[in-house]
Scaffold this motif. Structure first.
Motif, PDB file in Angstrom:
ATOM      1  N   ILE A 115       1.063  -1.773  -9.027  1.00 28.15           N
ATOM      2  CA  ILE A 115       1.826  -0.526  -9.071  1.00 28.15           C
ATOM      3  C   ILE A 115       2.269  -0.293 -10.517  1.00 28.15           C
ATOM      4  O   ILE A 115       2.945  -1.135 -11.103  1.00 28.15           O
ATOM      5  CB  ILE A 115       3.026  -0.592  -8.100  1.00 28.15           C
ATOM      6  CG1 ILE A 115       2.472  -0.562  -6.672  1.00 28.15           C
ATOM      7  CG2 ILE A 115       3.979   0.579  -8.289  1.00 28.15           C
ATOM      8  CD1 ILE A 115       3.098  -1.485  -5.737  1.00 28.15           C
ATOM      9  N   GLU A 123       0.843  -1.205   0.000  1.00 25.82           N
ATOM     10  CA  GLU A 123       0.000   0.000   0.000  1.00 25.82           C
ATOM     11  C   GLU A 123       0.879   1.258   0.000  1.00 25.82           C
ATOM     12  O   GLU A 123       0.589   2.228  -0.707  1.00 25.82           O
ATOM     13  CB  GLU A 123      -0.913  -0.013   1.243  1.00 25.82           C
ATOM     14  CG  GLU A 123      -1.958   1.079   1.277  1.00 25.82           C
ATOM     15  CD  GLU A 123      -2.906   1.054   0.084  1.00 25.82           C
ATOM     16  OE1 GLU A 123      -3.177  -0.037  -0.460  1.00 25.82           O
ATOM     17  OE2 GLU A 123      -3.365   2.149  -0.310  1.00 25.82           O
ATOM     18  N   ARG A 129       2.007   1.719  -3.422  1.00 22.13           N
ATOM     19  CA  ARG A 129       0.897   2.176  -4.275  1.00 22.13           C
ATOM     20  C   ARG A 129       0.629   3.667  -4.110  1.00 22.13           C
ATOM     21  O   ARG A 129       0.203   4.346  -5.022  1.00 22.13           O
ATOM     22  CB  ARG A 129      -0.383   1.398  -3.940  1.00 22.13           C
ATOM     23  CG  ARG A 129      -0.769   0.392  -5.023  1.00 22.13           C
ATOM     24  CD  ARG A 129      -2.155  -0.159  -4.772  1.00 22.13           C
ATOM     25  NE  ARG A 129      -2.203  -0.893  -3.518  1.00 22.13           N
ATOM     26  CZ  ARG A 129      -1.862  -2.166  -3.385  1.00 22.13           C
ATOM     27  NH1 ARG A 129      -1.491  -2.864  -4.429  1.00 22.13           N
ATOM     28  NH2 ARG A 129      -1.909  -2.754  -2.213  1.00 22.13           N
TER      29      ARG A 129
END
Ligand SMILES: Nc1ncnc2c1ncn2[C@@H]1O[C@H](COP(=O)(O)OP(=O)(O)O)[C@@H](O)[C@H]1O
Ligand SMILES: [Mg+2]
Length: 397
Positions: A304, A270, A273
């Motif tokens: 990504i 995350e 990302r």
């Protein structure tokens, strides 16, 4: 480039001006212009100039004509401008009238910093979403992750962050997400009172004001959100924890630099990302290249975008023994490759002294490479480089 928020204060008292300036002065993407109601500026010029995103209006003792001007703005620019009022004496009639006209909220005085900062940062993220921008825009959030342990991700993240804060005079936050073995604070000789776990484990509490209370400031002006001093369990960390931390950080800083540990979990993914660019730090040797390839494939699978990923060839050697750079790019399927020179002496000395490389070996090749990386991010984010005095500052004693 980052989204800016234009905020106009149209106020009766000087003290209210100061309160607002103190509260919003630390939010880097807010452009403040403050006017007193008995001065030259008037609400009539809204519309002639660039339309503001927010107007903060103080109603105590303001004239009927001005109230009407404000009503007109609320009508004409309802979709573009958010209006807040602030008051001390409680003119209920005027307040009700303005609320009916579309004022978003009222701040009683003294203005609570926390409330004002949250209101403004919410509008900023609404604007960013409306414009379809990634968090902080390109170069606003940058991750550094090591292709193989020891490739230099932490060294480069820390030094690039320090150069952005010191030489480029930007507002920069370095977040050490390596919660088990992070050493950013140690490398900068800082003793943090709080750490990143305080934010990661309480996503519901994190906002720009809470975040500010957790950071430790380095002498260069760099803010650091350090990792804990002990080996923390990563079990309680969620993707939510990471996004709310980054969301709060981009509201206050020009640059958010993440030192991401080389563990492939949902929350580290995350963090990547949320970043653009993601800097994968490798070295020009076979085992590091092999791992770099594995990580690149994995993070692409995680959604990504390949466009966001760049590689730094650290400890680059100019002589024979290193692999051809074009071949390396081809193998990794990567367009952009940066370089940081091999400098064992400066690295070790910097580490042992708890000082950034630019302080240890000003003018060295390694410092210049780190500077070029910082400048690369600066241009990505700001659209131009910082001209004034930069050269002098970099090479002066
Ligand atoms: N360009 C460089 N030249 C020489 N040594 C370096 C360079 N970059 C990093 N190092 C050294 O390599 C070691 C590992 O670096 P570190 O930043 O902790 O790696 P990572 O975070 O990728 O595990 C440190 O001792 C550091 O001083
Ligand atoms: Mg590291």
């Amino acid at each position: 480039m980052s989204v800016k928020l234009k905020v106009i204060g149209y106020l009766v008292r000087k003290e209210t001006c100061e309160e607002i300036e103190t509260a919003l002065g630390s939010i880097s993407n807010v452009v403040l212009s403050m006017h007193l109601q008995d001065g030259e500026w008037s609400l009539k010029s809204v519309g002639d100039e660039e339309i503001p995103d927010i107007i903060i209006y103080e109603i105590d003792g303001s004239k009927e004509e001005e109230i009407q001007d404000l009503e007109k703005i609320l009508q004409e620019f309802a979709q573009r401008v958010t209006v807040y009022v602030t008051e001390k004496n409680g003119d209920i009639e005027t307040m009700r009238r303005l609320m009916r006209a579309g004022v978003r909220d009222v701040f009683p005085q003294p203005i609570q910093t926390h409330e004002l900062v949250n209101a403004v940062t919410n509008i900023l993220s609404e604007k960013r979403t409306r414009l379809g921008q990634s968090k902080g825009g390109k170069g606003g959030v940058t991750s550094f992750i090591s292709a193989k342990g020891g490739c230099g991700a932490t060294t480069i993240a820390m030094n690039v962050a320090e150069i952005l804060a010191h030489t480029f005079e930007a507002k920069v936050l370095l977040i050490d997400l390596d919660v088990q073995f992070g050493d950013a604070a140690l490398l900068l000789d800082l003793i943090p009172g709080n750490n990143v776990m305080d934010a990661l484990l309480q996503p519901h509490r994190v906002d720009p004001v809470f975040l500010k209370a957790l950071i430790t400031r380095h002498g260069s002006g760099l803010d650091v959100l350090a990792s804990p001093a002990d080996i923390s369990s990563m079990g309680g960390i969620s993707s939510d924890g990471v996004t709310s931390l980054i969301d709060a950080a981009v509201e206050v800083y020009d640059f958010v630099i993440l030192d991401v540990p080389r563990v492939l979990t949902s929350w580290t993914m995350e963090a990547l990302r949320c970043s653009d660019p993601v800097m994968l730090v490798g070295q020009n040797n076979l085992s590091s290249i092999r791992d770099a390839k594995l990580i690149l494939d994995k993070i692409k699978q995680e959604g990504i975008p390949a466009d966001n990923i760049e590689v730094i060839n650290n400890r680059a050697m100019s002589k024979e023994g290193s692999i051809d750079i074009n071949k390396l790019k081809e193998t990794l399927g990567i367009e952009r490759m940066h370089k940081a020179s091999n400098d064992y002496k400066a690295s070790v000395y910097s580490q042992n002294q708890g000082q950034p490389v630019e302080e240890i070996s000003r003018g060295s090749k390694f410092t210049k490479d780190l500077h070029a990386l910082a400048e690369y991010l600066y241009v990505l984010q700001k659209g131009e480089t910082k001209k004034k005095g930069l050269f002098d500052k970099l090479f002066s004693k």
